[in-house]
Design an enzyme around this catalytic site. Structure first.
Site, mmCIF file in Angstrom:
data_model
loop_
_atom_site.group_PDB
_atom_site.id
_atom_site.type_symbol
_atom_site.label_atom_id
_atom_site.label_comp_id
_atom_site.label_asym_id
_atom_site.label_seq_id
_atom_site.Cartn_x
_atom_site.Cartn_y
_atom_site.Cartn_z
ATOM 1 N N LYS A 94 0.550 -12.023 -57.703
ATOM 2 C CA LYS A 94 -0.764 -11.159 -57.920
ATOM 3 C C LYS A 94 -1.190 -11.218 -59.238
ATOM 4 C CE LYS A 94 -0.168 -8.219 -53.921
ATOM 5 N NZ LYS A 94 1.036 -8.546 -53.567
ATOM 6 N N GLU A 116 -7.524 -0.410 -54.593
ATOM 7 C CA GLU A 116 -6.424 0.409 -53.922
ATOM 8 C C GLU A 116 -5.273 -0.393 -53.767
ATOM 9 O OE1 GLU A 116 -8.615 -1.695 -52.641
ATOM 10 O OE2 GLU A 116 -7.055 -3.059 -51.727
ATOM 11 N N SER A 382 6.758 -16.088 -53.495
ATOM 12 C CA SER A 382 5.785 -15.513 -54.217
ATOM 13 C C SER A 382 6.061 -14.307 -55.166
ATOM 14 C CB SER A 382 4.703 -14.787 -53.045
ATOM 15 O OG SER A 382 5.663 -14.236 -51.981
HETATM 16 C C1 LIG Z 1 1.425 -9.024 -52.035
HETATM 17 C C2 LIG Z 1 2.245 -9.829 -51.759
HETATM 18 C C3 LIG Z 1 2.211 -11.071 -50.878
HETATM 19 C C4 LIG Z 1 1.185 -10.703 -49.938
HETATM 20 O O1 LIG Z 1 -0.191 -11.230 -50.273
HETATM 21 P P1 LIG Z 1 -1.024 -12.534 -50.146
HETATM 22 O O2 LIG Z 1 -2.266 -12.340 -50.427
HETATM 23 O O3 LIG Z 1 -0.716 -13.023 -48.592
HETATM 24 O O4 LIG Z 1 -0.385 -13.641 -51.030
HETATM 25 C C5 LIG Z 1 3.130 -11.842 -50.718
HETATM 26 N N1 LIG Z 1 4.072 -12.001 -51.511
HETATM 27 C C6 LIG Z 1 4.200 -10.871 -52.494
HETATM 28 C C7 LIG Z 1 5.575 -10.933 -53.645
HETATM 29 C C8 LIG Z 1 3.430 -9.947 -52.723
HETATM 30 O O5 LIG Z 1 3.505 -8.942 -53.844
#
Ligand SMILES: *Cc1c(COP(=O)(O)O)cnc(C)c1O
Length: 400
Positions: A94, A116, A382
């Site tokens: 993010k 938000e 992610s």
């Molecule tokens: C917020 C988040 C997501 C989901 O958001 P996307 O916009 O679909 O990438 C996925 N993995 C993590 C670790 C997150 O914090």
């Protein structure tokens, strides 16, 4: 043929029939200003160099790719690799778009960021960016989420953000979106709304994708460097869809690379038990753009459910709806149980505790590896799982 990313979306922010911008009239001039600024800055050497500097010296990029040898052996088929966004500063992808949104705000002469947050991950990343640039930050959060996600509230406050509690309705994400948007309308002359995924009105789905593209660019180069070839399959979890758009962006023009998005199936395929919007949703409008959405019998956004709160959204980025329709990306699901199993396996056998969101991509890779001997699968890890360990161990224990 022109590269995919140069031709999509069109000038009005449409990916085929999805996307666009449905705005309340007072916001129309402000979004026009954002479009103009991004148009100019995305071609400016100064903006691009500033962003490069930040990625290298603040975020710690490039993040590596790890070969998951033990899991590959256990799955017995394809070799599995992970792009390590868990090692990006603040522990998830993010920050890639939050730093860029803050840099955009700074170039536009704005002094404040507003957004938000649900579980608090986006709020923490945006508050981090605001602190770096010396900007004010206002994060709206439902009272229920504030009670549930106390450590992220502490982080946001330490980073200097104002956390605005939202007590209306169910006191969770949807009410927080409404509250943050209301506050933004009043302050749009000096503030920027920092949208947290590839969602919202144009130009955000395109901008956030472009800001996450670094994940795909690095991945392609690193994977070829490591193995001498491109991966056969690339996969990522899909909530709003930003980490998936990031890694997919490196491979759109490589026709032989198959792309897979993984949605959360929660506890079952019954409406209300999951958040698999592309798999079970229908065309519709949500939060100022056209996409696929999950709706109840009255046509309102349906309640959603998944173990991974970052995937808990009844809509999805419009570009994913488009890519599903064109067939360039295949969308699949992983449920709570197999994602939890993947969470334990990656921790125990690779030494990486993943975010529950990312564990959905791990689950998909483990399932598919068996069916693809001799192939390679690159998954986008992610984020890291520190935020999830208390919940997981208190609710489910330590796995086998
Ligand atoms: C917020 C988040 C997501 C989901 O958001 P996307 O916009 O679909 O990438 C996925 N993995 C993590 C670790 C997150 O914090």
């Amino acid at each position: 043929m022109k590269p995919y990313l140069k031709t999509t979306p069109d000038r009005d922010g449409f990916f085929g029939e999805y996307g666009g911008a449905m705005l309340p009239p007072p916001l129309v001039p402000h979004f026009a200003e954002i479009c103009d600024a991004y148009d100019r800055l995305s071609k400016s050497a100064e903006f691009i160099n500033d962003l490069r500097y930040i990625r290298k010296h603040f975020q710690g990029r490039p993040t590596p790719i790890s070969h998951l040898r033990n899991l590959s052996d256990m799955a017995g088929g394809a070799q599995i690799y992970a792009k390590r966004e868990d090692l990006n500063h603040t522990g998830a992808h993010k920050l890639n778009h939050c730093m860029a949104e803050a840099l955009l705000a700074k170039h536009m002469g704005k002094t404040k960021l507003i957004a938000e947050t649900g579980a608090g991950q986006h709020g923490v990343a945006l508050a981090t960016a605001a602190a770096y640039f010396g900007m004010e930050c206002e994060i709206h959060m439902g009272e229920v989420d504030i009670a549930k996600e106390a450590p992220n509230v502490v982080r946001m406050k330490l980073l200097g953000a104002t956390v605005v509690p939202v007590g209306e309705g169910a006191k969770t994400l949807k009410e927080a979106v409404d509250s943050a948007f209301g506050s933004y309308i009043d302050q749009a002359d000096h503030a920027l709304f920092g949208i947290g995924s590839v969602v919202g009105p144009h130009p955000f789905p395109m901008m956030v994708r472009d800001f996450q593209k670094i994940v795909g660019i690095e991945s392609r180069e690193q994977f070829v460097d490591m193995t001498g070839e491109l991966p056969d399959m690339v996969t990522a979890c899909v909530g709003g869809g930003s980490n998936a758009m990031g890694i997919f962006s490196g491979f759109f023009d490589d026709e032989d690379v198959a792309l897979y998005g993984v949605e959360p199936l929660g506890t079952s395929s019954k409406l209300g038990d999951h958040a698999a919007t592309l798999t079970y949703g229908q065309d519709g409008d949500i939060h100022g753009f056209r996409s696929k959405i999950l709706v109840d019998e009255n046509g309102n956004p349906a309640p959603v459910n998944t173990l991974a709160s970052g995937l808990d959204y009844p809509g999805v980025g419009p570009e994913h709806a488009y890519l599903q329709k064109t067939g360039r990306v295949t969308y699949s699901t992983a449920d709570d149980k197999e994602s939890l199993d993947a969470f334990y396996k990656l921790s125990r056998h690779e030494g990486i505790i993943p975010a529950l969101e990312s564990a959905h991509a791990v689950a998909f890779a483990l399932r598919e590896a068996k069916n693809h001997p001799g192939k390679s699968i690159l998954l986008n890890l992610s984020g890291r799982g520190d935020k999830d360990i208390d919940y997981v161990t208190e609710t489910y224990g330590y796995g086998e």
